[in-house]
Design an enzyme around this catalytic site. Structure first.
Site, PDB file in Angstrom:
ATOM      1  N   ASP A  11      10.693   1.994 -31.224  1.00  0.00           N
ATOM      2  CA  ASP A  11      10.033   1.261 -32.296  1.00  0.00           C
ATOM      3  C   ASP A  11       8.644   0.853 -31.800  1.00  0.00           C
ATOM      4  OD1 ASP A  11      10.206   0.424 -34.888  1.00  0.00           O
ATOM      5  OD2 ASP A  11      11.290  -1.418 -34.475  1.00  0.00           O
ATOM      6  N   ASP A  66       5.424  -7.616 -35.684  1.00  0.00           N
ATOM      7  CA  ASP A  66       5.865  -8.866 -36.318  1.00  0.00           C
ATOM      8  C   ASP A  66       5.158 -10.103 -35.784  1.00  0.00           C
ATOM      9  OD1 ASP A  66       7.021  -9.154 -33.812  1.00  0.00           O
ATOM     10  OD2 ASP A  66       9.087  -8.931 -34.522  1.00  0.00           O
TER      11      ASP A  66
END
Length: 488
Positions: free
Chosen positions: A392, A273
Site C-alpha cells: 500500500d 491518511d
C-alpha cells in the site's frame, strides 16, 4: 529465566487474579435516555491494570499490552525486590518499582473478538460493540447488530432503536495482533484503493462476497472495461517524468537482493491518511523509528510517545516521505508503504517491485506503460486488511482509508475514501485511460495548489506510475538504498 522472587510473586498474583475484580462501574443514562459512555477496561485474560503515561495491562506471562491488547512491553524483575519494572519492547523503562500485589486487577471475561479489520471497541452497560469505519456495528462474534453515526456517536440497531452513545474516535482500536482478537483475513484488498469490507443485508455475519453488496459505482480499477479508442500503450520510456519530485544524483542506486529475503507476486495500492506511522511508535519501531512530524507534516519531531493526529495527538506523516524519482534513473522510483499486519516487525524493510504491465482487476494502456519499471519501497506502516503480496504505497491524494488525519493540512478534497483522486477520475472519465491520466494531473494541481511538496507526491502517481490503478508486480526483498534510509 525468571527471578525466584518474580516466580513467587506471579504465583501470588494468580491467587489475586482469581479472586479480584475490576472497580469499573456500569454506565448510567442521560436525561434523554441514551446511555452515557463509561470507559470499561476489559481483557479476555486476567490482567493487572497499570497506570503510566497511558493505560497498560500486564499479564502473568510477563507481557504488557495497551488498552486494545497490542503488546508494547514486558514485566521485568527487580533483583532482591518483590516489585517489578514495566519496560517497552526495546527495554526502555515505562513504569518503575510496581507492586503488583497492590495493583488493581481486571478479571478476564474470556471474550474474543472476530474481526476483518482494525475496529473500534466499546463495552458499556448496554453491550459489547465492534465499530467498523463503514459504520457497521457487530458483536464480538462478528454478527451485525447495528449502525454507528460517527458524528453523533449514537449506535442504533437496524430498526433505528438507540443502543448506546459514545465518543467513537476516542475508543481503543482492536488490531489483528491484539491479544484477544481472532483476525479473519478479508477477501477485499486495500484499505486505500479498493472496495472496503462489505456486509450482507440478508445475513447476520460479515461477508466479502460481491454478490451481497453492489456499490453504486465501481471503485478504483475494478472490473469495468476501459474503452479501447484511447488505450494504445505508450512506451514506458516516453512517459513524462516528474522533475519536481526528483533527487539529483545522476545515477541509479545499486539495488542488492537480500539473501534469504521474501519474494513473490502481488499488486500495489495507494493511500495517504496523514496519521502517525506505525513505525513511529516506540512499541513497534524496535528503535528503528520512521520519521514523524508536526506543523502540517513539515517539522520533524522525536517525541515518539506523542499520539497520532488521527486520535487527537500532534504527530503525523511527514510530507518529506512522498514518493520520488532520481534524475538519470528514469525506470526506477522510490516510495514508502504499508505491508500486511501479519508480517509483524517489518519496520524499515525494503522491497523491489517490478511492474508486469497488468492490473489486478483490469488492464489498460496506463498499466502497460509501466511494464518493467521498478519501485523500491521501504516499510513505515502496516494494514490490517493489506494482504500478502500487496504493498500500500504512500501517495498524497491516494485515499485516506479508515482514518483521515488530513483535515488540518489545508488541502482540497481528497477524493474517494478508498482510492482517492485516481478513483474519482476513473469514474468521471468512464475508465478511459488517456482521459483518466489527464484528469489526475489536473486534480493533483488543483487539490494541492497550496502545498508544493504534496503536489509533487501526487504527480508521482500520474507521471512515474502513469495513473495505473492497482498494478500487478513481482517483488523481492532488497537491501535498503541510502536514498530511502535518508528519508525514513
Amino acid at each position: 529465566m525468571k527471578y525466584p522472587l518474580l516466580k513467587s510473586l506471579l504465583s501470588l498474583g494468580t491467587i489475586v487474579l482469581a479472586c479480584s475484580c475490576s472497580d469499573d462501574k456500569p454506565s448510567s443514562s442521560s436525561d434523554d435516555g441514551v446511555p452515557e459512555q463509561q470507559s470499561t477496561i476489559t481483557s479476555c485474560d486476567n490482567a493487572w491494570l497499570l497506570s503510566g503515561d497511558r493505560i497498560y495491562l500486564g499479564y502473568s506471562d510477563l507481557t504488557v499490552t495497551d488498552e486494545a491488547g497490542v503488546q508494547i512491553g514486558f514485566i521485568t524483575a527487580i533483583p532482591n525486590s518483590s516489585n517489578v519494572n514495566i519496560v517497552d519492547l526495546s527495554g526502555n523503562l515505562l513504569i518503575s518499582n510496581v507492586n503488583l500485589l497492590a495493583t488493581t486487577v481486571i478479571f478476564g471475561d474470556n471474550v474474543r473478538f472476530k474481526t476483518i479489520d482494525n475496529v473500534f471497541h466499546l463495552k458499556d452497560a448496554t453491550g459489547n460493540y465492534l465499530i467498523y469505519a463503514s459504520s457497521i456495528v457487530t458483536d464480538p462474534n462478528g454478527k451485525q447488530i447495528g449502525i454507528a453515526n460517527f458524528t453523533t456517536g449514537i449506535i442504533t440497531d437496524f430498526n433505528g432503536t438507540v443502543l448506546t452513545q459514545a465518543n467513537i474516535m476516542s475508543l481503543p482500536i482492536l488490531q489483528p495482533n491484539s491479544r484477544c482478537v481472532d483476525y479473519i483475513s478479508p477477501i477485499a484488498s486495500s484499505s486505500s484503493a479498493d472496495v472496503p469490507p462489505v456486509y450482507s443485508s440478508s445475513s447476520n455475519n460479515i461477508t466479502n462476497s460481491s454478490s451481497s453488496y453492489v456499490p453504486p459505482t465501481p471503485k478504483s480499477s475494478s472490473s469495468s472495461t476501459p474503452k479501447s479508442s484511447s488505450s494504445q500503450p505508450k512506451s514506458s520510456s516516453s512517459a513524462p517524468k516528474s522533475s519536481s519530485s526528483s533527487v539529483v544524483t545522476g545515477q541509479c542506486p545499486n539495488i542488492k537482493v537480500k539473501s534469504g529475503g521474501k519474494s513473490g507476486s502481488g499488486w500495489a495500492t495507494r493511500y495517504w491518511d496523514c496519521c502517525k506511522p506505525h513505525c513511529s511508535w516506540p512499541e513497534h519501531a524496535g528503535g528503528n523509528y520512521s520519521k514523524q512530524c508536526t506543523n502540517k507534516g513539515q517539522s520533524e519531531n522525536t517525541n515518539w510517545g506523542d499520539g497520532s493526529i488521527c486520535s487527537g495527538g500532534p504527530q503525523m506523516t511527514c510530507t518529506s516521505q512522498i514518493p520520488f524519482t532520481i534524475d538519470g534513473c528514469t525506470e526506477m522510483g522510490f516510495a514508502f508503504a504499508a505491508v500486511p499486519a501479519s508480517d509483524g516487525g517489518s519496520c524499515g524493510k525494503c522491497y523491489q517491485l517490478t511492474f508486469t504491465g497488468k492490473g489486478k482487476y483490469s488492464t489498460d494502456a496506463n498499466h502497460r506503460a509501466i511494464k518493467d519499471k521498478k519501485l523500491i519501497i521501504m516499510t513505515t506502516n502496516i494494514g490490517g486488511d493489506v494482504q500478502q503480496g500487496q504493498f500500500d504505497i504512500m501517495i498524497p491524494g491516494g485515499g485516506v482509508g479508515m482514518f483521515n488525519g488530513c483535515s488540518s493540512m489545508g488541502w482540497g478534497p481528497q477524493g474517494e475514501q478508498y482510492g482517492g483522486l485516481l478513483s474519482d477520475c476513473e469514474k468521471a472519465k468512464n475508465y478511459n485511460a488517456s482521459a483518466t491520466l489527464s484528469c489526475l494531473k489536473s486534480k493533483c494541481a488543483e487539490v494541492f495548489s497550496s502545498d508544493a511538496k504534496a503536489k509533487q507526491g501526487c504527480l508521482f502517481l500520474a507521471e512515474f506510475m502513469h495513473g495505473a490503478g492497482n498494478p500487478m508486480h513481482d517483488y523481492v526483498e532488497v537491501e535498503c538504498p541510502q536514498v530511502l534510509k535518508d528519508k525514513y
